[in-house]
Design a protein around this motif. Structure first.
Motif, PDB file in Angstrom:
ATOM      1  N   LEU A 123      30.655   9.203  54.435  1.00 20.22           N
ATOM      2  CA  LEU A 123      31.550   9.619  55.518  1.00 20.22           C
ATOM      3  C   LEU A 123      32.579   8.537  55.859  1.00 20.22           C
ATOM      4  N   GLU A 124      32.175   7.290  55.738  1.00 15.95           N
ATOM      5  CA  GLU A 124      33.117   6.198  56.014  1.00 15.95           C
ATOM      6  C   GLU A 124      34.202   6.137  54.936  1.00 15.95           C
ATOM      7  N   GLU A 125      33.812   6.321  53.678  1.00 18.84           N
ATOM      8  CA  GLU A 125      34.785   6.326  52.580  1.00 18.84           C
ATOM      9  C   GLU A 125      35.824   7.430  52.746  1.00 18.84           C
ATOM     10  N   ARG A 126      35.436   8.519  53.400  1.00 17.04           N
ATOM     11  CA  ARG A 126      36.332   9.665  53.580  1.00 17.04           C
ATOM     12  C   ARG A 126      37.035   9.664  54.934  1.00 17.04           C
ATOM     13  N   GLY A 127      36.794   8.622  55.726  1.00 15.58           N
ATOM     14  CA  GLY A 127      37.534   8.439  56.959  1.00 15.58           C
ATOM     15  C   GLY A 127      37.014   9.168  58.185  1.00 15.58           C
ATOM     16  N   ILE A 170      33.376   5.067  61.292  1.00 18.09           N
ATOM     17  CA  ILE A 170      33.587   3.645  61.031  1.00 18.09           C
ATOM     18  C   ILE A 170      32.421   2.885  61.665  1.00 18.09           C
ATOM     19  N   ARG A 171      32.014   1.817  61.007  1.00 20.39           N
ATOM     20  CA  ARG A 171      30.963   0.956  61.557  1.00 20.39           C
ATOM     21  C   ARG A 171      31.664  -0.197  62.272  1.00 20.39           C
ATOM     22  N   GLU A 208      39.406   9.175  64.256  1.00 21.27           N
ATOM     23  CA  GLU A 208      40.284  10.284  64.642  1.00 21.27           C
ATOM     24  C   GLU A 208      40.023  11.503  63.751  1.00 21.27           C
ATOM     25  N   ARG A 209      39.823  11.253  62.453  1.00 24.59           N
ATOM     26  CA  ARG A 209      39.521  12.362  61.523  1.00 24.59           C
ATOM     27  C   ARG A 209      38.180  13.007  61.866  1.00 24.59           C
ATOM     28  N   GLY A 210      37.203  12.212  62.250  1.00 20.13           N
ATOM     29  CA  GLY A 210      35.903  12.747  62.645  1.00 20.13           C
ATOM     30  C   GLY A 210      36.011  13.633  63.879  1.00 20.13           C
ATOM     31  N   TRP A 211      36.786  13.203  64.862  1.00 18.05           N
ATOM     32  CA  TRP A 211      36.985  14.015  66.059  1.00 18.05           C
ATOM     33  C   TRP A 211      37.762  15.283  65.730  1.00 18.05           C
ATOM     34  N   ALA A 212      38.725  15.186  64.813  1.00 19.71           N
ATOM     35  CA  ALA A 212      39.486  16.378  64.403  1.00 19.71           C
ATOM     36  C   ALA A 212      38.554  17.393  63.736  1.00 19.71           C
ATOM     37  N   LEU A 213      37.622  16.903  62.940  1.00 17.53           N
ATOM     38  CA  LEU A 213      36.636  17.787  62.318  1.00 17.53           C
ATOM     39  C   LEU A 213      35.805  18.510  63.380  1.00 17.53           C
ATOM     40  N   LEU A 214      35.331  17.776  64.372  1.00 17.40           N
ATOM     41  CA  LEU A 214      34.517  18.398  65.414  1.00 17.40           C
ATOM     42  C   LEU A 214      35.322  19.416  66.218  1.00 17.40           C
ATOM     43  N   LYS A 215      36.576  19.122  66.470  1.00 19.40           N
ATOM     44  CA  LYS A 215      37.433  20.071  67.178  1.00 19.40           C
ATOM     45  C   LYS A 215      37.614  21.344  66.347  1.00 19.40           C
TER      46      LYS A 215
END
Length: 158
Positions: free
Chosen positions: A78-82, A85-86, A102-109
C-alpha cells in the motif's frame, strides 16, 4: 425420517456470504473504474484500522488477526502505491505510525460513495423501510451476541 437439508442458497450463512460477495464485487469493479484497481478486499479491513488517526503495525496485527509479516507486506504494498505512509510515532521514538495519504483518503471517500449508491439501489429493490429494518435487525442480533456492543473488530474470516 431425516429432515431434508436445505439448499445452501437458502440458509442465512450462504445468503449473507452471497450478499457480501455481490457487494464486494461491485465495489471493486467500481473502484477499478475510478483508478483504484490495485486495492483488494483484504486492504479494506486494514484501512478500517487506520481511521481516523493511523495505527501501529502491532495494532493492525491485533485487529486483523494475521502475522506481523503479513501486515508488513500489506503495508509495503500500500505504501508503494501511495495509499499509506509510515511516520515516526509521536510518543514512541522507536515506533512507526501508519497513516493514510491523500490517495488513501480519496479511496475511502470513493468507497463510501459507492456503498451509498449500492445501498440506495438495494433500497429501491426491497424498499428503504425494509432496508433500514434489516440494518436495525442485524445490529440487534450482533449486539445481543456481543453483550450489548457492536464488535470493534471487523476482520476477514476466510
Amino acid at each position: 425420517m431425516p429432515k431434508t437439508p436445505r439448499r445452501h442458497q437458502d440458509d442465512l450463512a450462504s445468503l449473507f456470504s452471497l450478499a457480501f460477495s455481490t457487494l464486494n464485487q461491485e465495489l471493486h469493479q467500481r473502484l477499478n473504474e475510478l483508478g483504484f484497481g490495485d486495492i483488494r478486499p483484504m486492504h479494506g479491513f486494514l484501512f478500517q484500522g487506520l481511521i481516523p488517526d493511523g495505527a501501529t503495525a502491532k495494532t493492525l496485527v491485533d485487529l486483523l488477526g494475521i502475522s506481523k509479516q503479513a501486515v508488513s507486506q500489506m503495508l509495503d504494498y500500500l505504501e508503494e502505491r501511495g495509499y499509506v505512509i509510515r511516520r515516526p510515532h509521536p510518543s514512541d521514538g522507536r515506533g512507526k505510525l501508519v497513516v493514510l495519504t491523500e490517495r488513501g483518503w480519496a479511496l475511502l471517500k470513493a468507497k463510501e460513495s459507492i456503498y451509498s449508491k449500492i445501498e440506495n439501489r438495494w433500497g429501491g429493490i426491497i424498499g428503504p423501510d425494509r432496508l433500514n429494518m434489516m440494518r436495525s435487525d442485524l445490529k440487534q442480533i450482533i449486539q445481543s451476541v456481543g453483550e450489548g456492543e457492536l464488535k470493534q473488530k471487523l476482520r476477514p474470516v476466510w
